[in-house]
Design a protein around this motif. Sequence first.
Motif, PDB file in Angstrom:
ATOM      1  N   LYS A  38      -8.436   3.260  -6.321  1.00 50.15           N
ATOM      2  CA  LYS A  38      -7.517   3.784  -5.303  1.00 50.15           C
ATOM      3  C   LYS A  38      -7.673   3.043  -3.983  1.00 50.15           C
ATOM      4  CE  LYS A  38      -7.021   8.501  -7.111  1.00 50.15           C
ATOM      5  NZ  LYS A  38      -7.302   9.941  -6.866  1.00 50.15           N
ATOM      6  N   SER A  39      -8.891   2.595  -3.686  1.00 48.10           N
ATOM      7  CA  SER A  39      -9.147   1.934  -2.398  1.00 48.10           C
ATOM      8  C   SER A  39      -8.454   0.585  -2.283  1.00 48.10           C
ATOM      9  CB  SER A  39     -10.655   1.765  -2.183  1.00 48.10           C
ATOM     10  OG  SER A  39     -11.176   0.717  -2.978  1.00 48.10           O
ATOM     11  N   ILE A  40      -8.092  -0.025  -3.408  1.00 49.93           N
ATOM     12  CA  ILE A  40      -7.395  -1.308  -3.341  1.00 49.93           C
ATOM     13  C   ILE A  40      -5.878  -1.136  -3.458  1.00 49.93           C
ATOM     14  CG2 ILE A  40      -9.370  -2.610  -4.201  1.00 49.93           C
ATOM     15  CD1 ILE A  40      -7.824  -2.820  -6.906  1.00 49.93           C
ATOM     16  N   GLY A  41      -5.416   0.101  -3.582  1.00 52.33           N
ATOM     17  CA  GLY A  41      -3.978   0.337  -3.604  1.00 52.33           C
ATOM     18  C   GLY A  41      -3.397   0.752  -4.934  1.00 52.33           C
ATOM     19  N   CYS A  42      -4.245   1.028  -5.914  1.00 54.23           N
ATOM     20  CA  CYS A  42      -3.735   1.507  -7.208  1.00 54.23           C
ATOM     21  C   CYS A  42      -3.111   2.886  -7.057  1.00 54.23           C
ATOM     22  CB  CYS A  42      -4.868   1.600  -8.223  1.00 54.23           C
ATOM     23  SG  CYS A  42      -5.564   0.023  -8.722  1.00 54.23           S
ATOM     24  N   LYS A  43      -2.037   3.112  -7.775  1.00 55.38           N
ATOM     25  CA  LYS A  43      -1.399   4.420  -7.791  1.00 55.38           C
ATOM     26  C   LYS A  43      -1.632   5.077  -9.149  1.00 55.38           C
ATOM     27  CE  LYS A  43       2.171   3.477  -4.364  1.00 55.38           C
ATOM     28  NZ  LYS A  43       3.619   3.511  -4.046  1.00 55.38           N
ATOM     29  N   VAL A  44      -1.866   6.383  -9.114  1.00 53.09           N
ATOM     30  CA  VAL A  44      -2.132   7.123 -10.345  1.00 53.09           C
ATOM     31  C   VAL A  44      -0.825   7.360 -11.089  1.00 53.09           C
ATOM     32  CG1 VAL A  44      -2.998   9.269 -11.324  1.00 53.09           C
ATOM     33  CG2 VAL A  44      -4.171   8.226  -9.363  1.00 53.09           C
ATOM     34  N   ASP A  45      -0.792   6.945 -12.362  1.00 61.23           N
ATOM     35  CA  ASP A  45       0.377   7.182 -13.213  1.00 61.23           C
ATOM     36  C   ASP A  45       0.243   8.487 -13.977  1.00 61.23           C
ATOM     37  OD1 ASP A  45       1.704   4.794 -12.537  1.00 61.23           O
ATOM     38  OD2 ASP A  45       0.489   3.665 -13.942  1.00 61.23           O
TER      39      ASP A  45
END
Length: 199
Positions: free
Chosen positions: A153-160
Amino acid sequence: MNDDFDFNQELVLEDERVMLRPLQFSDVGNLLYFSENEPDIWHFSLIRANGRINLEHYINIALNARGNKSEFPFIVFDKKTGKYAGSTRFYDIQFPLATLQLGYTWYGKEFQGTGLNKHCKYLLLRYAFETLGMERVEFRADNNNARSIAAMKSIGCKVDGILRSNMPTAEGGRRDSILLSILKREWHEGVKQKIYNSL
């Protein structure tokens, strides 16, 4: 989308902090310390690399997948300390769909929380989106692996979403897998700069 990727190439990704080069069987020696002394690194892993025999098995699986043109594993070298730090890879590479997964990432305890991971992720994501032309890079983790999820999440991933009872665990139970991703447009519209600014 670049579908003529050479799985036999000696692909090296690097910046001033880190170098990622193709994993080789001889890297058993470079990673053996972690295997013998930090077995909890693989607590959430489906394929354990604790102990020499398991590490050799782990690397052989990765190299066979590279030979089958579905994965490209790297060993991670930390230039700051002059030491090998761990491993990561592209896997489930689907050129017709312009997608791949980024994972099997682990680092020795000395390198966790040092910023090394963000350097690795920046290089890998830049290559995936800007050289390979991928439209989506996917990440998965055990839904109980809070450290890994926070890092993604800290690198910009979004939860699908959550894949319930997605796969067996090494202990014999079943795990829920959390699914996250970064899209190509998200990379160019802010994720790239966000990671770069944090390096």
